[in-house]
Design a protein around this motif. Structure first.
Motif: not given
Ligand code: GLN
Length: 293
Positions: A124, A147-148, A174, A177
């Motif tokens: 993250c 993720i973004s 991600n 996952e």
């Protein structure tokens, strides 16, 4: 307009909106919009009208709640500058404690052997502030996952801004996952895994400061009790840690004990570091077989 007039005008706009840091923010806006250094303040300097307009416009954006950091477009973290703006979380001072712990742990692991600088995976990553600061300070090889796509763009620009192209890799993915393609791009084993995941609770999301409401929800919201990421990441990522490797995460207010228990359930021996307000903020742990040696 002369500088003193502009300075007074900005300060009045900010003060009237109840901004408690009006003086500081006035100086920051003067520097950004008009390249005017308030430390060496010459009250009668003439400010170009377009620059004065840019400064007044910035003060009005602040009154509407836009974060100062987004307006300035950059912010400092651990002594390094990072691009920030719409779509990415602003680096916080508490997170410097996480970077500091990771740097200290790497130093302990690699000792004086400068050919062994260690490997880090950051989950993250947002702006990339953690892996970039850690790479700059320790020389470690760092991989960050975000993720973004919008945030990843900032991360990539920040790698260039901080000249860490040879040591930091920004990856889209991600962390809850991870797919095969992502896992293939990461080292089989690393020394440290860091994470400052989204951790605000549903009720905290309902009471956000107006500035924080401008930041991406995906970087803030950690599920009903804020712990969704911690429930998954320790189990999902521990296999990537080397034998003496360490997991280091930031937590929300009052979450450190709960996060420590979640880490312990996955077989880690853990500790907690408190922040500047004496709240548990960083949880760290080594897998028990390594910690007992
Ligand atoms: N790791 C990044 C930071 O600390 C982003 C965190 C997030 O998006 N939750 O700023």
């Amino acid at each position: 307009m002369v500088s003193l007039m502009l300075k007074k005008k900005l300060r009045t706009i900010l003060e009237q909106s109840g901004n408690p840091c009006a003086a500081f923010e006035t100086d920051q806006i003067m520097k950004w919009a008009a390249d005017f250094d308030c430390l060496t303040f010459a009250p009668d300097s003439e400010i170009d009208p377009l620059k004065a307009e840019k400064a007044i416009d910035a003060a009005k954006r602040r009154v509407k709640g836009e974060p100062l950091q987004y307006i300035l477009g950059e912010w400092d973290f651990y002594g390094f500058t990072f691009h920030v703006g719409d779509g990415v979380l602003i680096p916080r001072p508490e997170t410097e404690l996480l970077a500091e712990k990771a740097i200290a742990a790497l130093k302990e692991m690699t000792g004086k052997d400068s050919s062994q600088r260690g490997t880090v995976i950051d989950l993250c990553s947002g702006s990339g502030c953690i892996p970039i600061a850690v790479a700059k300070k320790s020389g470690a090889r760092c991989y960050g996952i975000e993720i973004s796509e919008k945030a990843l763009e900032y991360f990539k620009k920040n790698i260039i801004l901080n000249k860490t192209e040879d040591r930091v890799t920004a990856l889209l993915g991600n962390v809850l996952e991870p797919n095969g393609e992502l896992l293939e791009k990461l080292p089989e084993k690393c020394d440290i895994i860091t994470a400052n995941p989204p951790y605000l609770t549903a009720s905290e999301m309902g009471e956000l400061q107006k500035e924080v409401r401008h930041e991406p929800e995906i970087a803030l919201f950690g599920g009903q009790d804020g712990l969704d990421f911690y429930r998954v990441i320790f189990g999902r990522w521990k296999d990537r840690l080397s034998e003496k490797g360490e997991f280091i995460v930031e937590t929300g207010d009052d979450q450190a004990e709960a996060v420590k228990s979640l880490m312990e359930k996955e077989g880690f021996c853990c500790g907690i570091i408190k922040d500047y307000n004496k709240l548990g903020r960083i949880v760290f742990g080594k897998l028990a077989h390594a910690a007992v040696q």
